[in-house]
Write a protein that holds these residues in place. Structure first.
Motif, mmCIF file in Angstrom:
data_model
loop_
_atom_site.group_PDB
_atom_site.id
_atom_site.type_symbol
_atom_site.label_atom_id
_atom_site.label_comp_id
_atom_site.label_asym_id
_atom_site.label_seq_id
_atom_site.Cartn_x
_atom_site.Cartn_y
_atom_site.Cartn_z
ATOM 1 N N SER A 246 4.590 -5.494 -5.342
ATOM 2 C CA SER A 246 5.359 -4.249 -5.347
ATOM 3 C C SER A 246 4.989 -3.381 -6.549
ATOM 4 O O SER A 246 4.823 -3.877 -7.677
ATOM 5 N N ALA A 247 4.841 -2.114 -6.269
ATOM 6 C CA ALA A 247 4.623 -1.157 -7.355
ATOM 7 C C ALA A 247 5.928 -0.728 -7.985
ATOM 8 O O ALA A 247 5.952 -0.100 -9.050
ATOM 9 N N GLU B 256 0.831 -1.203 0.000
ATOM 10 C CA GLU B 256 0.000 0.000 0.000
ATOM 11 C C GLU B 256 0.865 1.252 0.000
ATOM 12 O O GLU B 256 0.582 2.232 -0.717
ATOM 13 N N THR B 257 1.946 1.226 0.823
ATOM 14 C CA THR B 257 2.838 2.384 0.894
ATOM 15 C C THR B 257 3.511 2.633 -0.443
ATOM 16 O O THR B 257 3.624 3.784 -0.921
ATOM 17 N N GLU B 258 3.956 1.545 -1.083
ATOM 18 C CA GLU B 258 4.640 1.691 -2.375
ATOM 19 C C GLU B 258 3.697 2.257 -3.425
ATOM 20 O O GLU B 258 4.096 3.081 -4.271
ATOM 21 N N ASN B 259 2.447 1.807 -3.396
ATOM 22 C CA ASN B 259 1.492 2.321 -4.391
ATOM 23 C C ASN B 259 1.308 3.832 -4.225
ATOM 24 O O ASN B 259 1.299 4.597 -5.211
ATOM 25 N N ALA C 152 2.814 9.286 -5.881
ATOM 26 C CA ALA C 152 3.326 10.605 -5.524
ATOM 27 C C ALA C 152 4.581 10.937 -6.320
ATOM 28 O O ALA C 152 4.761 12.076 -6.811
ATOM 29 N N ILE C 153 5.472 9.990 -6.468
ATOM 30 C CA ILE C 153 6.709 10.223 -7.224
ATOM 31 C C ILE C 153 6.399 10.449 -8.696
ATOM 32 O O ILE C 153 7.007 11.303 -9.363
ATOM 33 N N ASN D 79 10.312 3.042 4.096
ATOM 34 C CA ASN D 79 9.936 1.789 4.755
ATOM 35 C C ASN D 79 9.609 2.001 6.229
ATOM 36 O O ASN D 79 9.802 1.110 7.052
ATOM 37 N N ARG D 80 9.101 3.206 6.542
ATOM 38 C CA ARG D 80 8.807 3.485 7.937
ATOM 39 C C ARG D 80 7.708 2.562 8.478
ATOM 40 O O ARG D 80 7.639 2.280 9.671
#
Length: 598
Positions: A259-260, A56-59, A64-65, A183-184
């Protein structure tokens, strides 16, 4: 008194009590294994949560990037090459966005055109993989997970090419994202893991990143063991155990990460030391084992005390009475011991048995005494009959010798006188007288043979050895069986009754050889050996069997034994099938001249 040398009842009670702890022990092991499985499932669940959170964070980060780099690319095109205006813009963007370490634009050769902090950034990015990849294709490109650092902090580069109107790249926008910040979500979860744990991100080809819980740093990981990586890739998620080169056992919990950033299968692998991960289970297991051991020891002590007080002392009383009974004290009794239970009942049964046994033994002793007395009377009667028979034989032999022998002698003398004084006028008379002389001689010869059978005078005159030798010669002449005496000159000093008994036994043995042995040769030995008179008769016949020796109908053998009994002697029969029979008569020399037939 014979001591007990087996396994005692108390000793056998111990394993019986300990056996009752086996189900509890099995439950402890089962619960421990279940607890370990729960802890492994918890680790696997945590790994799946981290994989889901990372996805979810990677998506979100990827989106955003993608938006950030697109905006920078659009701004670069809008300013139409006025790069001096871009650096403040990039600095403003980086300050407003969290997690970025650098934001910049480079030309296709890798030289920095504008940057968020141009004075603190590298001026040349030539040779970077993400740069070459972005020049080859449009869209967002991600660099390597490891090997890139800014001010010592691990970063990952994302890049997007800026094409001109013809589609050729005129510049490349890049953003360096802080791996620790990215990766927090992992880091929050890793704080709960035990010391020594490691988080590994791996794809199908290599290990991308490794996070050490102890140092709280991301680093390039060493490749996983090929066999272990193959097992991980064989399923979407799971828990494995494996040993490292130091023989330390690790738990590998893994889950697939959608992984995105990466194409293909990416795995989140959580590596935890087995001894640390299962410390709670092991601690509970050890505690339960200690409690079980203490309980077992208390049970053993209780059995020792109870067995000694309520069982073994009472059994000892039974054993003591039993040994008294075994020693012949049939008056031994136990009486009532302890409470009214099975052991007390057993003691009562023992006393009843002892009472019955005492009565039975007394009756048996009386019967044995009566039987012994009857047997002694029968043996005395047998010895008396043998003595009477011998006396009758001597008397008959003497009367025959004195009367009939004398009459025949006188008759022979009268015939001789008549033959001498009658004139020789008739040959018929001479032939008749000759026939009478011949018949008279044969009668006297038969008379001497009968007298010898009744009582051989050679036995009284020359002793046992001479009588046996004479009997052997007579046996050989009458039967044709070779019979000889092997004698070393020893002549025992026997009483008349002893010599007669041994001679009659010898005659009985020769009679048995004629009837049953089918022998061709008989060897007789008379000698002194180890303080005994030894008479041995051996033939080469068919051999007597054990059934014949012990047969109740072997009256001849029984008679031999009974003749020896008053003399204190013994007889040994030994037969070998097809090889003959050996009969050995042994008479202690100390009994000679001390015992005889009454």
């Amino acid at each position: 008194m014979k001591q007990f040398t087996g396994v005692s009842l108390k000793t056998r009670l111990y394993p019986l009590v300990l056996l009752s702890f086996i189900p509890v022990t099995m439950i402890i092991f089962y619960v421990t294994e279940e607890q370990k499985a729960i802890e492994k499932d918890a680790i696997l669940h945590k790994t799946k949560l981290m994989a889901q959170m990372a996805a979810e964070t990677e998506n979100l980060q990827m989106q955003a990037i993608r938006d950030l780099t697109a905006a920078v690319a659009a701004t670069f095109t809008a300013v139409n090459g006025e790069t001096e205006r871009l650096s403040p813009f990039l600095s403003h963007l980086m300050n407003s966005a969290d997690g970025y370490k650098a934001l910049g634009i480079v030309n296709p050769a890798g030289s920095l055109i504008a940057g968020s902090h141009p004075d603190r950034m590298e001026s040349d990015y030539a040779g970077r993989k993400w740069l070459s990849s972005s020049l080859k294709r449009q869209g967002l490109v991600m660099g390597s997970y490891h090997g890139e650092r800014i001010n010592g902090e691990p970063v990952i580069y994302f890049a997007r090419s800026i094409p001109d109107s013809s589609g050729d790249a005129v510049a490349v926008v890049f953003a360096a994202l802080d791996l620790n910040w990215m990766n927090r979500g992992f880091l929050d979860q890793l704080e709960e893991l035990p010391a020594g744990s490691r988080l590994i991100l791996a794809n199908e080809n290599q290990v991308m990143l490794r996070y050490e819980v102890d140092t709280a740093n991301w680093a390039a990981a060493q490749p996983l063991d090929p066999a272990l990586q193959k097992r991980i890739e064989s399923q979407p998620s799971g828990v494995l155990t494996a040993d490292d080169e130091n023989n330390k056992t690790w738990i590998y919990s893994f889950a697939r990460l959608e992984s995105a950033f990466q194409q293909g299968r990416v795995y989140v692998v959580l590596k935890v030391g087995q001894s640390v991960a299962l410390a709670t289970s092991n601690r509970i297991f050890v505690r339960n084992l200690i409690l079980l051991t203490v309980s077992a020891l208390m049970a053993v002590l209780a059995i020792w005390w109870a067995a000694e007080k309520f069982i073994l002392r009472r059994i000892g009383a039974i054993i003591h009475a039993s040994r008294q009974l075994t020693a012949g004290d049939f008056r031994a009794r136990i009486g009532r011991i302890g409470m009214r239970d099975e052991i007390n009942h057993l003691a009562g049964v023992f006393d009843e048995m002892a009472q019955t046994l005492q009565m039975r033994i007394e009756r048996e002793e009386q019967a044995k005494a009566s039987l012994k007395q009857s047997r002694e009377q029968l043996r005395r009667l047998s010895a008396y009959q043998n003595d009477v028979r011998e006396q009758d034989r001597i008397r008959i032999a003497r009367e025959i010798h004195d009367q009939l022998g004398q009459s025949l002698t006188i008759l022979k003398m009268d015939l001789a006188w008549m033959r001498k004084h009658l004139p020789t006028v008739d040959s018929v008379v001479d032939e008749k007288l000759a026939a009478m002389f011949q018949s008279l001689g044969e009668a006297m010869k038969s008379l001497h043979a009968v007298i010898a059978e009744l009582r051989p005078g050679i036995l009284d005159d020359f002793g046992l050895a001479a009588a046996i030798e004479w009997q052997a010669d007579t046996f050989r002449n009458r039967t044709g069986i070779d019979c000889r005496l092997v004698h070393d000159g020893y002549e025992p000093e026997l009483t008349k009754n002893q010599a007669t008994a041994l001679f009659r036994i010898f005659q009985e043995l020769l009679t048995n050889i004629i009837r049953h042995a089918e022998a061709k040769e008989v060897i007789v030995r008379l000698e002194k050996q180890e303080g005994e008179l030894r008479l041995q008769v051996e033939d080469n016949g068919r051999g007597i069997t054990e059934e014949e020796i012990n047969s109740p109908h072997a009256f001849g053998l029984l008679g031999i034994r009974e003749r020896l009994y008053p003399l204190g002697g013994q007889v040994v029969f030994k037969g070998r099938t097809g090889q003959g029979t050996r009969v050995t008569i042994l008479l202690p020399l100390e009994n000679i001249d001390q015992k005889g037939v009454n």
